[in-house]
Design a protein around this motif. Sequence first.
Motif, PDB file in Angstrom:
ATOM      1  N   GLN A  94       0.830  -1.209   0.000  1.00  0.00           N
ATOM      2  CA  GLN A  94       0.000   0.000   0.000  1.00  0.00           C
ATOM      3  C   GLN A  94       0.865   1.258   0.000  1.00  0.00           C
ATOM      4  OE1 GLN A  94      -2.700  -0.242   3.291  1.00  0.00           O
ATOM      5  NE2 GLN A  94      -3.836   1.607   2.677  1.00  0.00           N
ATOM      6  N   LEU A  98       1.072   4.150  -2.874  1.00  0.00           N
ATOM      7  CA  LEU A  98       0.786   5.550  -2.577  1.00  0.00           C
ATOM      8  C   LEU A  98       1.963   6.442  -2.960  1.00  0.00           C
ATOM      9  CD1 LEU A  98      -1.156   5.488   0.802  1.00  0.00           C
ATOM     10  CD2 LEU A  98      -2.018   5.831  -1.502  1.00  0.00           C
TER      11      LEU A  98
ATOM     12  N   GLU B  90      -3.404  15.222   1.349  1.00  0.00           N
ATOM     13  CA  GLU B  90      -3.997  14.018   1.922  1.00  0.00           C
ATOM     14  C   GLU B  90      -3.048  12.834   1.802  1.00  0.00           C
ATOM     15  OE1 GLU B  90      -8.527  15.050   0.516  1.00  0.00           O
ATOM     16  OE2 GLU B  90      -7.716  13.056   0.060  1.00  0.00           O
ATOM     17  N   LEU B  91      -2.456  12.705   0.625  1.00  0.00           N
ATOM     18  CA  LEU B  91      -1.550  11.582   0.380  1.00  0.00           C
ATOM     19  C   LEU B  91      -0.365  11.627   1.319  1.00  0.00           C
ATOM     20  CD1 LEU B  91      -1.257  11.051  -3.466  1.00  0.00           C
ATOM     21  CD2 LEU B  91      -1.930   9.397  -1.733  1.00  0.00           C
ATOM     22  N   GLN B  94      -1.449  10.545   4.638  1.00  0.00           N
ATOM     23  CA  GLN B  94      -1.774   9.121   4.634  1.00  0.00           C
ATOM     24  C   GLN B  94      -0.504   8.269   4.634  1.00  0.00           C
ATOM     25  OE1 GLN B  94      -4.387   8.305   1.350  1.00  0.00           O
ATOM     26  NE2 GLN B  94      -4.757   6.176   1.989  1.00  0.00           N
ATOM     27  N   GLU B  97       1.171   8.391   8.022  1.00  0.00           N
ATOM     28  CA  GLU B  97       0.443   7.545   8.961  1.00  0.00           C
ATOM     29  C   GLU B  97       0.775   6.069   8.747  1.00  0.00           C
ATOM     30  OE1 GLU B  97      -4.024   7.369   9.262  1.00  0.00           O
ATOM     31  OE2 GLU B  97      -3.714   9.543   9.319  1.00  0.00           O
ATOM     32  N   LEU B  98       0.801   5.670   7.500  1.00  0.00           N
ATOM     33  CA  LEU B  98       1.070   4.262   7.207  1.00  0.00           C
ATOM     34  C   LEU B  98       2.486   3.877   7.587  1.00  0.00           C
ATOM     35  CD1 LEU B  98      -0.785   3.597   3.825  1.00  0.00           C
ATOM     36  CD2 LEU B  98      -1.428   2.938   6.140  1.00  0.00           C
TER      37      LEU B  98
END
Lengths: 129, 129
Positions: A94, A98, B90-91, B94, B97-98
Amino acid sequence: MRIGQLAEATGTTTKTLRFYEESGLLPPAERMASGYRDYTDDAVGMVGFIHRGQAAGLTLAQIGQILRIRGHGQAPCSHVRNLLGGRLRELDAQIAELLVLRETISQLHAQAAEPEPDTCTANEVCRYI
Amino acid sequence: MRIGQLAEATGTTTKTLRFYEESGLLPPAERMASGYRDYTDDAVGMVGFIHRGQAAGLTLAQIGQILRIRGHGQAPCSHVRNLLGGRLRELDAQIAELLVLRETISQLHAQAAEPEPDTCTANEVCRYI
DNA sequence: TTTGACCTTCCACTGTACTGGAAGGTTCAT
DNA sequence: ATGAACCTTCCAGTACAGTGGAAGGTCAAA
């Protein structure tokens, strides 16, 4: 402990706790004479586990599996290790995806820097996408 | 062009194209005498745009906005740039966070390497989570 | 003429994790 | 006794992007 107190103790809502029971995450609670759910202290640990599992990116279905293995008196260690391993592989995939997407969008965004170009042709929706 | 041909040309299904029309992404198609939808070549471009927008991580709602601005004869450039900028932020959030989550899970996974420890206590669900 | 491929609408469902609300029962303080 | 705060069940809906299927209409070829 009644459902509202458990909700308070675990930082969630009564709605969510009933939903967890209905979904098979929590075992059906004992009932008082009145019909109210009566939770033992174990429940606090289980709900805490659900939250930590979610923070680790596991789905409720996966958390439910672990909880039910534990509920049958077995240690869910190897199962947990497999789940975590799988989750790790998913995360890597993932994140890689991204990062590629971020590159793409970053380029599109940079291209769209020129304001309102006259170079738009009538038959395309948007020069930049 | 009938709906099946448009689906074929754009690599999607007739179901999905009707869904796009119903969702306001595609303008209502002209109809033949039989009642069949009759698409012009523009539609191929619009569906292609939808797919590219999705590949850029935009939601159908956002893509629909762009398409409708374009449908009103305006150039959606600045709107597109804003959307892409927002998507980029946003990316980044994200991905960050990941990466944190990946670290957490990686550690849990490493800890769970010891097989079936006797150190489990009865009142916790899982030593590792 | 009939078969098969294609099209139409409409309704319901998928998965995920809840959330909202209605209608009614319980408990406790005032 | 009555009001507030709590509990119960059940039904329905949220967001997202479709998917599945039923019942029926249309068109071209054999």
